[in-house]
Design a protein around this motif. Structure first.
Motif, PDB file in Angstrom:
ATOM      1  N   TRP A 172      16.497   6.591  -5.699  1.00 38.94           N
ATOM      2  CA  TRP A 172      16.327   5.464  -4.500  1.00 38.94           C
ATOM      3  C   TRP A 172      16.687   4.008  -5.229  1.00 38.94           C
ATOM      4  O   TRP A 172      17.173   3.210  -4.586  1.00 38.94           O
ATOM      5  N   SER A 173      16.143   3.921  -6.576  1.00 38.78           N
ATOM      6  CA  SER A 173      16.363   2.580  -7.300  1.00 38.78           C
ATOM      7  C   SER A 173      17.946   2.587  -7.399  1.00 38.78           C
ATOM      8  O   SER A 173      18.610   1.408  -7.406  1.00 38.78           O
ATOM      9  N   ASP A 206      15.663  -4.776 -17.168  1.00 42.03           N
ATOM     10  CA  ASP A 206      14.733  -4.124 -18.129  1.00 42.03           C
ATOM     11  C   ASP A 206      13.588  -3.464 -17.414  1.00 42.03           C
ATOM     12  O   ASP A 206      12.875  -2.747 -18.255  1.00 42.03           O
ATOM     13  N   GLU A 207      13.403  -3.477 -16.185  1.00 42.00           N
ATOM     14  CA  GLU A 207      12.425  -2.800 -15.582  1.00 42.00           C
ATOM     15  C   GLU A 207      12.604  -1.255 -15.169  1.00 42.00           C
ATOM     16  O   GLU A 207      13.633  -1.002 -14.511  1.00 42.00           O
ATOM     17  N   ALA A 208      11.878  -0.371 -15.469  1.00 42.65           N
ATOM     18  CA  ALA A 208      12.228   1.195 -15.376  1.00 42.65           C
ATOM     19  C   ALA A 208      11.478   1.337 -14.152  1.00 42.65           C
ATOM     20  O   ALA A 208      10.122   1.298 -13.862  1.00 42.65           O
ATOM     21  N   PRO A 209      12.229   2.192 -13.287  1.00 42.05           N
ATOM     22  CA  PRO A 209      11.509   2.894 -12.075  1.00 42.05           C
ATOM     23  C   PRO A 209      10.489   3.555 -12.441  1.00 42.05           C
ATOM     24  O   PRO A 209      10.511   4.607 -13.109  1.00 42.05           O
ATOM     25  N   ALA A 210       9.040   3.626 -11.692  1.00 49.31           N
ATOM     26  CA  ALA A 210       8.031   4.561 -11.947  1.00 49.31           C
ATOM     27  C   ALA A 210       7.028   4.192 -11.107  1.00 49.31           C
ATOM     28  O   ALA A 210       6.826   3.022 -10.614  1.00 49.31           O
ATOM     29  N   PHE A 211       6.320   4.976 -10.890  1.00 45.21           N
ATOM     30  CA  PHE A 211       4.816   5.056  -9.880  1.00 45.21           C
ATOM     31  C   PHE A 211       3.974   4.642 -11.045  1.00 45.21           C
ATOM     32  O   PHE A 211       3.996   4.882 -11.923  1.00 45.21           O
ATOM     33  N   GLY A 223       9.557  -1.287 -11.681  1.00 43.16           N
ATOM     34  CA  GLY A 223      11.141  -1.110 -11.481  1.00 43.16           C
ATOM     35  C   GLY A 223      11.821  -2.416 -11.114  1.00 43.16           C
ATOM     36  O   GLY A 223      11.085  -3.405 -10.627  1.00 43.16           O
ATOM     37  N   PRO A 224      13.172  -2.344 -10.971  1.00 40.20           N
ATOM     38  CA  PRO A 224      13.882  -3.471 -10.341  1.00 40.20           C
ATOM     39  C   PRO A 224      13.151  -4.151  -9.113  1.00 40.20           C
ATOM     40  O   PRO A 224      13.225  -5.259  -9.051  1.00 40.20           O
ATOM     41  N   GLU A 268      11.115  -2.271  -1.601  1.00 40.30           N
ATOM     42  CA  GLU A 268       9.933  -2.168  -2.318  1.00 40.30           C
ATOM     43  C   GLU A 268       8.576  -2.256  -1.196  1.00 40.30           C
ATOM     44  O   GLU A 268       7.831  -1.527  -1.254  1.00 40.30           O
ATOM     45  N   PHE A 269       8.843  -3.268  -0.342  1.00 39.24           N
ATOM     46  CA  PHE A 269       7.545  -3.282   0.683  1.00 39.24           C
ATOM     47  C   PHE A 269       7.637  -2.275   1.751  1.00 39.24           C
ATOM     48  O   PHE A 269       6.603  -1.632   2.033  1.00 39.24           O
ATOM     49  N   ASP A 270       8.833  -1.754   1.985  1.00 36.16           N
ATOM     50  CA  ASP A 270       8.940  -0.664   3.096  1.00 36.16           C
ATOM     51  C   ASP A 270       8.576   0.683   2.358  1.00 36.16           C
ATOM     52  O   ASP A 270       7.685   1.203   3.087  1.00 36.16           O
ATOM     53  N   LEU A 271       8.816   0.925   1.188  1.00 40.93           N
ATOM     54  CA  LEU A 271       8.569   2.151   0.498  1.00 40.93           C
ATOM     55  C   LEU A 271       6.930   2.176   0.414  1.00 40.93           C
ATOM     56  O   LEU A 271       6.220   3.235   0.624  1.00 40.93           O
ATOM     57  N   ARG A 272       6.421   1.165  -0.073  1.00 35.94           N
ATOM     58  CA  ARG A 272       4.942   1.091  -0.335  1.00 35.94           C
ATOM     59  C   ARG A 272       3.946   1.233   0.749  1.00 35.94           C
ATOM     60  O   ARG A 272       2.870   1.533   0.961  1.00 35.94           O
ATOM     61  N   LEU A 273       4.275   0.323   1.750  1.00 33.59           N
ATOM     62  CA  LEU A 273       3.249   0.168   2.695  1.00 33.59           C
ATOM     63  C   LEU A 273       3.785   0.679   4.272  1.00 33.59           C
ATOM     64  O   LEU A 273       2.663   0.569   4.984  1.00 33.59           O
ATOM     65  N   ARG A 274       5.065   0.989   4.494  1.00 34.18           N
ATOM     66  CA  ARG A 274       5.228   1.774   5.768  1.00 34.18           C
ATOM     67  C   ARG A 274       5.071   3.049   5.870  1.00 34.18           C
ATOM     68  O   ARG A 274       5.117   3.664   6.737  1.00 34.18           O
ATOM     69  N   ALA A 275       4.770   3.796   4.531  1.00 35.67           N
ATOM     70  CA  ALA A 275       4.290   5.210   4.438  1.00 35.67           C
ATOM     71  C   ALA A 275       3.343   5.398   5.315  1.00 35.67           C
ATOM     72  O   ALA A 275       2.290   4.656   5.209  1.00 35.67           O
ATOM     73  N   HIS A 276       3.184   6.232   6.071  1.00 29.61           N
ATOM     74  CA  HIS A 276       2.242   6.406   7.170  1.00 29.61           C
ATOM     75  C   HIS A 276       0.817   6.619   6.651  1.00 29.61           C
ATOM     76  O   HIS A 276      -0.029   5.934   7.136  1.00 29.61           O
TER      77      HIS A 276
END
Length: 419
Positions: A172-173, A206-211, A223-224, A268-276
């Motif tokens: 995704w990133s 320098d930012e690694a994608p991670a939960f 992450g980025p 980032e916003f869509d992934l985190r906040l629009r998940a049902h």
């Protein structure tokens, strides 16, 4: 270039026509609920903190972090004046009825000040009374978990987010490589990404994608995209506030460069906040209150005096994002990313009684363009904000305005909240 110009003109024509396109002879507008993001604010981080991510100095806003700026207030008043003209023309507002609009805001300086500024334009000559839960209290409309009206299933919420990216953020990133490069070049002011490392500077690369394991009910990621989210929002706010980047040595910062980096924040916003599951917890209570307010016989959860013709609710970008995710609402406006929520952007819910006697809900997203924000352009019926009619899944019909029968809208909202 000609094709682009024609497409731009077509998009503009649609946006200008959108608010009035759905109204037909004999239609009566009965009730309006506007859910708005606050207006242009100062960056949430200090200039010194932001400057750890940029090669050039950061503009100063002149107000404390997170507060509505003077320009932000003026822009909100312009929006309010536009709505006054629009709804007077459509027969909803008339004369100096100071009880026609009810205002509610979250308990932050920027939301309360935005509601007051909107009211100066929407309710001219009236003492604008902005209602809140009270200083030091938590408003369940905007923070239902902290207020105790919603209980999150954190495991399910995190699964609903992770499931949108196959359980891993890496691919995704990686799909945002172009936007990451554009942001690196813009922030570090180099000709080609990746820009050289500089002592004391944070870089998007320098930012690694991670939960994040310690995140709250909204599910956190690193992450980025997460790095970019706050920085690009601060860029947007400063640009909309009219800040002079060129005098501070910045090069190539304009609307085009902003558009190239907006995808990172929006992703980032869509992934985190629009998940049902996240949206259901975060916006279920709000959706129920909006529904109760729109009903012809307002329920116990309705907001404001039942006789009020409009209810204006001022919250945050996350407020609109989660409600959109809960109900499957999608929108687009020229100059922004799909579903992006710019300062002052709002979701508008209108209850109409058509000539055939059927009551319907019409929904749209309205926002000032980047140019309208930066130039403080007056909004009129001839030069309106951008507007995007919204199709409500499981409810809307074909045709201008995407009419959603009121009874069906109620079923969709209740079903979404119940799930």
């Amino acid at each position: 270039m000609r094709l682009i110009a024609r497409l731009s003109a077509f998009a503009l024509a649609l946006s200008v026509a959108a608010p009035a396109a759905a109204q037909q002879p004999g239609d009566t507008l009965e009730k309006v609920v506007i859910l708005s993001r606050h207006g242009v604010r100062a960056a949430m981080s200090s200039p010194e903190r932001l400057e750890t991510a940029t090669a050039k100095p950061w503009p100063r806003f002149g107000v404390p972090p997170g507060h509505l700026t003077a320009n932000g207030g003026a822009l909100s008043t312009l929006f309010g004046s536009y709505y006054r003209d629009l709804y007077a023309k459509q027969g909803l507002l008339a004369g100096a009825d100071c009880g026609a609009v009810y205002y509610w805001a979250n308990v932050t300086q920027r939301t309360i000040a935005t509601a007051k500024a909107l009211g100066e334009g929407l309710s001219p000559g009236c003492a604008v009374d902005v209602h809140t839960v009270g200083e030091g209290k938590i408003d369940p409309l905007f923070e239902p978990v902290k207020a105790g009206v919603a209980k999150p299933d954190l495991a399910l919420a995190r699964a609903s987010v992770a499931g949108r990216v196959g359980g891993s953020l890496a691919a995704w990133s990686a799909s945002h490589a172009d936007a990451i490069a554009s942001l690196d070049e813009l922030l570090m002011q180099c000709d080609a990404a990746p820009c050289p490392k500089a002592q004391g500077k944070r870089r998007v690369y320098d930012e690694a994608p991670a939960f994040l394991d310690d995140a709250d009910e909204t599910v956190g990621i690193a992450g980025p995209e997460a790095f970019a989210s706050g920085v690009t929002e601060s860029l947007l706010m400063a640009w909309a506030d009219g800040q002079d980047f060129a005098s501070l040595g910045w090069k190539d910062l304009d609307e085009a460069s902003l558009l190239r980096v907006f995808p990172l924040h929006q992703a980032e916003f869509d992934l985190r906040l629009r998940a049902h599951e996240v949206a259901r917890t975060g916006a279920g209570h709000l959706a129920s209150r909006i529904l109760a307010t729109l009903e012809t016989k307002p329920g116990k959860d309705a907001m404001g005096d039942p006789k009020a013709k409009m209810v204006v609710i001022v919250g945050h970008d996350g407020t609109l994002a989660m409600l959109g995710g809960l109900l499957g609402l999608e929108w687009a406006a020229p100059g922004y990313q799909p579903n992006q929520i710019a300062p002052g952007g709002n979701l508008v819910f209108e209850r109409w009684k058509r000539a055939d006697g059927v009551r319907v809900i019409r929904v749209r997203y309205a926002v000032q363009s980047l140019s309208q924000l930066r130039e403080k352009t007056p909004l009129t019926l001839a030069a309106p904000p951008e507007a995007s009619p919204i199709f409500v899944p499981g409810c809307s019909q074909a045709g201008a305005g995407y009419d959603c029968p009121a009874e069906r809208f109620a079923a969709v909202v209740k079903g979404a909240v119940a799930r």
